[in-house]
Design an enzyme around this catalytic site. Sequence first.
Site, PDB file in Angstrom:
ATOM      1  CG  MET A 182      -8.216   7.364   2.874  1.00 17.78           C
ATOM      2  SD  MET A 182      -7.254   7.412   4.378  1.00 17.78           S
ATOM      3  CE  MET A 182      -6.500   5.782   4.334  1.00 17.78           C
TER       4      MET A 182
ATOM      5  CG  HIS B 280      -4.027  -1.476  -1.407  1.00 17.50           C
ATOM      6  ND1 HIS B 280      -5.166  -2.181  -1.744  1.00 17.50           N
ATOM      7  CD2 HIS B 280      -4.376  -0.678  -0.368  1.00 17.50           C
ATOM      8  CE1 HIS B 280      -6.160  -1.826  -0.940  1.00 17.50           C
ATOM      9  NE2 HIS B 280      -5.706  -0.904  -0.095  1.00 17.50           N
TER      10      HIS B 280
ATOM     11  CG  MET C  11     -11.635  -2.437   5.559  1.00 16.04           C
ATOM     12  SD  MET C  11     -10.132  -1.862   4.732  1.00 16.04           S
ATOM     13  CE  MET C  11      -9.067  -1.367   6.070  1.00 16.04           C
TER      14      MET C  11
ATOM     15  CG  HIS D  18      -9.368   0.403  -0.220  1.00 15.95           C
ATOM     16  ND1 HIS D  18      -8.743   0.171   0.995  1.00 15.95           N
ATOM     17  CD2 HIS D  18     -10.702   0.361   0.035  1.00 15.95           C
ATOM     18  CE1 HIS D  18      -9.661   0.006   1.931  1.00 15.95           C
ATOM     19  NE2 HIS D  18     -10.853   0.128   1.385  1.00 15.95           N
TER      20      HIS D  18
ATOM     21  CG  MET E 181     -11.231   3.487   2.501  1.00 14.33           C
ATOM     22  SD  MET E 181      -9.645   3.416   3.335  1.00 14.33           S
ATOM     23  CE  MET E 181      -8.565   3.502   1.915  1.00 14.33           C
TER      24      MET E 181
ATOM     25  CG  ASP F 208      -6.339  -2.717   3.220  1.00 18.23           C
ATOM     26  OD1 ASP F 208      -5.192  -2.508   3.680  1.00 18.23           O
ATOM     27  OD2 ASP F 208      -7.011  -1.861   2.626  1.00 18.23           O
TER      28      ASP F 208
ATOM     29  CB  SER G   2      -0.886   0.019   1.247  1.00 20.53           C
ATOM     30  OG  SER G   2      -1.429   1.320   1.393  1.00 20.53           O
TER      31      SER G   2
ATOM     32  CG  ASP H 214      -5.139   2.588   1.027  1.00 19.66           C
ATOM     33  OD1 ASP H 214      -6.091   1.793   0.888  1.00 19.66           O
ATOM     34  OD2 ASP H 214      -4.035   2.254   1.515  1.00 19.66           O
TER      35      ASP H 214
HETATM   36  C1  DX5 Z   1      -6.216   1.669   5.806  1.00 17.53           C
HETATM   37  C2  DX5 Z   1      -5.832   1.378   4.375  1.00 17.53           C
HETATM   38  C3  DX5 Z   1      -4.783   0.351   4.252  1.00 17.53           C
HETATM   39  C4  DX5 Z   1      -3.454   0.744   4.852  1.00 17.53           C
HETATM   40  C5  DX5 Z   1      -2.735  -0.498   5.246  1.00 17.53           C
HETATM   41  O1  DX5 Z   1      -7.332   2.474   5.837  1.00 17.53           O
HETATM   42  O2  DX5 Z   1      -6.956   0.904   3.653  1.00 17.53           O
HETATM   43  O3  DX5 Z   1      -4.607  -0.059   2.911  1.00 17.53           O
HETATM   44  O4  DX5 Z   1      -2.668   1.476   3.952  1.00 17.53           O
HETATM   45  O5  DX5 Z   1      -1.591  -0.142   5.948  1.00 17.53           O
HETATM   46  P1  DX5 Z   1      -0.925  -1.081   7.045  1.00 17.53           P
HETATM   47  O6  DX5 Z   1      -0.483  -2.342   6.330  1.00 17.53           O
HETATM   48  O7  DX5 Z   1       0.213  -0.265   7.539  1.00 17.53           O
HETATM   49  O8  DX5 Z   1      -1.964  -1.389   8.085  1.00 17.53           O
HETATM   50 ZN    ZN Z   2      -6.576  -0.070   1.639  1.00 21.32          ZN
END
Ligand code: DX5
Ligand code: ZN
Length: 219
Positions: free
Chosen positions: A39, A35, A139, A68, A70, A177, A10, A37
């Site tokens: 947000m 990956h 998650m 991903h 969010m 994840d 990620s 993310d």
């Molecule tokens: C959290 C993200 C994850 C995060 C994972 O909201 O969706 O993808 O980057 O990071 P680690 O592996 O450090 O928990």
């Molecule tokens: Zn993620």
Amino acid sequence: MEKSPLIAPSILSADFTRLDKDIKMLDSSAADWIHIDVMDGVFVPNISFGFSVIEPIRSLTKKVFDVHLMIVQPEKYIERFRQAGADVITVHQEACPHLHRVIGQIKDTGAKAGVALNPHTPVESLSEVIQDIDVVLIMSVNPGFGGQSFIENTYNKVAKLSRLIAASGSKAVIEIDGGVNAGNAQRLVKQGADVLVAGNFVFKSGDPVKTIQELKDLQ
Ligand code: DX5
Ligand code: ZN
């Protein structure tokens, strides 16, 4: 021996002053997916980045871009994330009152459709759409931040989801994840996980390329 999982580092934990360097590092590594993310500060209590960061890194690698989302109302932006270079587009079940429609919308763009479940959301909530989904993302932390601790109940959820997928004849793969590391990866794969996301464990290690290979070889 279990089969090797796909590894999806990620980039939330990458170095944003030199993102190109980290993408090239991942390109040369055993990582299968990257990956990404996104947000929005509404669905989760944090803001990361959007199209303007994804577009310029797309030309640096041919690895699968696993985006991903969010965010609330993801249906508004599916097309644009596809154009920015997403290969897998994952929306949250909790953000989609019309999930069936959004899954169709993702597939219409040619991307693979993923659905993510927060820690409190039961896997059974996907029983009526599991046939239509390419990826289920469980998650294993509450979404919003990297570097959180793995929630132990995830093992039960993975086992339940594996049974649901097998019983329905769905081809969906299971992605985990949050808080993934060398201490839980093996057990997750044993329960049925196919794809492991890892942020901090990869990027905060001294040698990310080696750590990615180690995660892959654990089985
Ligand atoms: C959290 C993200 C994850 C995060 C994972 O909201 O969706 O993808 O980057 O990071 P680690 O592996 O450090 O928990
Ligand atoms: Zn993620």
